[in-house]
Design a protein around this motif. Structure first.
Motif, PDB file in Angstrom:
ATOM      1  N   PHE A   1       0.827  -1.209   0.000  1.00 19.93           N
ATOM      2  CA  PHE A   1       0.000   0.000   0.000  1.00 19.93           C
ATOM      3  C   PHE A   1       0.862   1.261   0.000  1.00 19.93           C
ATOM      4  CE2 PHE A   1      -1.892   3.460   2.435  1.00 19.93           C
ATOM      5  CZ  PHE A   1      -3.037   3.707   1.691  1.00 19.93           C
ATOM      6  N   PHE A   2       1.809   1.347   0.927  1.00 19.47           N
ATOM      7  CA  PHE A   2       2.624   2.555   1.025  1.00 19.47           C
ATOM      8  C   PHE A   2       3.567   2.697  -0.168  1.00 19.47           C
ATOM      9  CE2 PHE A   2       1.452   2.253   5.550  1.00 19.47           C
ATOM     10  CZ  PHE A   2       0.986   3.541   5.720  1.00 19.47           C
ATOM     11  N   PHE A   3       4.066   1.565  -0.685  1.00 21.90           N
ATOM     12  CA  PHE A   3       4.939   1.619  -1.854  1.00 21.90           C
ATOM     13  C   PHE A   3       4.186   2.193  -3.054  1.00 21.90           C
ATOM     14  CE2 PHE A   3       6.599  -0.417  -5.722  1.00 21.90           C
ATOM     15  CZ  PHE A   3       7.900   0.065  -5.697  1.00 21.90           C
ATOM     16  N   LEU A   4       2.996   1.656  -3.331  1.00 18.66           N
ATOM     17  CA  LEU A   4       2.204   2.145  -4.455  1.00 18.66           C
ATOM     18  C   LEU A   4       1.745   3.578  -4.224  1.00 18.66           C
ATOM     19  CD1 LEU A   4       0.005  -0.972  -5.290  1.00 18.66           C
ATOM     20  CD2 LEU A   4       1.984  -0.120  -6.531  1.00 18.66           C
ATOM     21  N   PHE A   5       1.464   3.910  -2.974  1.00 16.61           N
ATOM     22  CA  PHE A   5       1.029   5.270  -2.650  1.00 16.61           C
ATOM     23  C   PHE A   5       2.109   6.279  -3.013  1.00 16.61           C
ATOM     24  CE2 PHE A   5       0.901   8.636   0.701  1.00 16.61           C
ATOM     25  CZ  PHE A   5      -0.203   9.320   0.212  1.00 16.61           C
ATOM     26  N   PHE A   6       3.331   6.025  -2.573  1.00 18.57           N
ATOM     27  CA  PHE A   6       4.418   6.964  -2.847  1.00 18.57           C
ATOM     28  C   PHE A   6       4.853   6.931  -4.316  1.00 18.57           C
ATOM     29  CE2 PHE A   6       5.048   6.521   1.818  1.00 18.57           C
ATOM     30  CZ  PHE A   6       4.858   7.855   2.133  1.00 18.57           C
TER      31      PHE A   6
ATOM     32  N   SER B   1      -3.315   3.442  -4.862  1.00 19.58           N
ATOM     33  CA  SER B   1      -2.774   2.442  -3.944  1.00 19.58           C
ATOM     34  C   SER B   1      -3.864   1.544  -3.372  1.00 19.58           C
ATOM     35  CB  SER B   1      -2.024   3.149  -2.809  1.00 19.58           C
ATOM     36  OG  SER B   1      -1.508   2.208  -1.899  1.00 19.58           O
ATOM     37  N   VAL B   2      -4.978   2.136  -2.970  1.00 20.96           N
ATOM     38  CA  VAL B   2      -6.085   1.346  -2.422  1.00 20.96           C
ATOM     39  C   VAL B   2      -6.615   0.368  -3.461  1.00 20.96           C
ATOM     40  CG1 VAL B   2      -8.486   1.491  -1.643  1.00 20.96           C
ATOM     41  CG2 VAL B   2      -6.783   3.025  -0.688  1.00 20.96           C
ATOM     42  N   LEU B   3      -6.759   0.837  -4.693  1.00 19.97           N
ATOM     43  CA  LEU B   3      -7.294  -0.004  -5.760  1.00 19.97           C
ATOM     44  C   LEU B   3      -6.438  -1.240  -5.986  1.00 19.97           C
ATOM     45  CD1 LEU B   3      -9.208  -0.412  -8.237  1.00 19.97           C
ATOM     46  CD2 LEU B   3      -7.591   0.971  -9.549  1.00 19.97           C
ATOM     47  N   HIS B   4      -5.133  -1.054  -6.161  1.00 18.86           N
ATOM     48  CA  HIS B   4      -4.260  -2.190  -6.486  1.00 18.86           C
ATOM     49  C   HIS B   4      -3.998  -3.075  -5.276  1.00 18.86           C
ATOM     50  CE1 HIS B   4      -3.287  -1.420 -10.662  1.00 18.86           C
ATOM     51  NE2 HIS B   4      -3.249  -0.136 -10.386  1.00 18.86           N
ATOM     52  N   THR B   5      -3.891  -2.489  -4.100  1.00 16.26           N
ATOM     53  CA  THR B   5      -3.661  -3.313  -2.911  1.00 16.26           C
ATOM     54  C   THR B   5      -4.855  -4.210  -2.634  1.00 16.26           C
ATOM     55  OG1 THR B   5      -2.283  -1.548  -1.979  1.00 16.26           O
ATOM     56  CG2 THR B   5      -3.065  -3.251  -0.463  1.00 16.26           C
TER      57      THR B   5
END
Length: 241
Positions: free
Chosen positions: A21-26, A75-79
């Protein structure tokens, strides 16, 4: 970082989900910021007299909020899509962090079809930003080439080309890492691609935009000169001994 410092290479399921989540977010926010930087270059070169009104504090706050919001939704979508899939091939991730392509390898055969649905929903953001960056740089290059002053052209290119190089590296390696077929995947290639799109662009951004500071340039040059001088003195002393 904890795994590097210690002997333990394990991570909990919840920890892996949080890391993704945090990886995709950033990563999403970084991509949006690269787009905003292209807009900043466009306004500075093509509309310099309107820079204060177009890139004022309110506009910057709105663009930053849009970047953070887009990164969160991405991030929410892919996680959620990734961790709704059952793991059928064990639980050992062949990467130094929890990365979606590596997690999909552990899932069932229809994993890529379900992830493709999420990719299609987010492609509008990615493609829209890419088109905006390309359009901005077409306008920038057209304006720069019409500048009568060679010094002005050099200054404009020195400002924009490093950013364009970071954008190209970020987009190309990210697309290869996430869209390449599993048949051409290898552990070494996955590792190199992950470093190229996740570590190098943010590091280069900090370096590129810091090097525009004259005081930092002077301090860096002074440090390099001192290191060279000490190295020469060391070798001279060793030769005398």
């Amino acid at each position: 970082m904890a795994n590097v410092l210690g002997d333990n290479r394990a991570i909990s399921y919840q920890g892996c989900a949080a890391q993704v989540f945090f990886f995709l977010f950033f990563i999403g926010v970084e991509y949006c910021f690269l787009t905003i930087m292209a807009y900043d270059c466009y306004v500075a070169i093509c509309k310099p007299l309107h820079y204060g009104s177009l890139v004022g504090s309110r506009a910057c706050a709105q663009m930053a909020a849009a970047a953070w919001g887009s990164g969160f939704l991405y991030s929410v979508l892919h996680t959620a899509t990734t961790f709704s899939l059952p793991l059928c091939q064990g639980n050992a991730v062949d990467q130094f962090f929890c990365e979606i392509p590596q997690i999909l390898k552990l899932s069932c055969s229809d994993a890529y079809l379900r992830e493709l649905e999420a990719l299609l929903l987010s492609v509008s953001l990615v493609f829209g930003c890419f088109v905006f960056i390309v359009f901005s740089y077409v306008q920038i290059f057209w304006a720069v080439l019409r500048m009568p002053s060679e010094q002005g052209r050099h200054k404009a290119f020195s400002t924009c080309l490093p950013h364009l190089a970071v954008v190209f590296l970020f987009i190309s390696t990210g697309m290869v890492a996430y869209l390449k077929p599993p048949s051409i995947s290898s552990a070494f290639m996955d590792l190199v691609l992950a470093v190229l799109y996740s570590v190098v662009p943010p590091a280069l951004n900090a370096l590129i935009y810091s090097m525009r500071n004259q005081e930092l340039k002077h301090a860096l040059w002074k440090l390099m000169s001192r290191c060279v001088s000490e190295a020469i003195n060391f070798h001279s002393t060793s030769a005398d001994d």
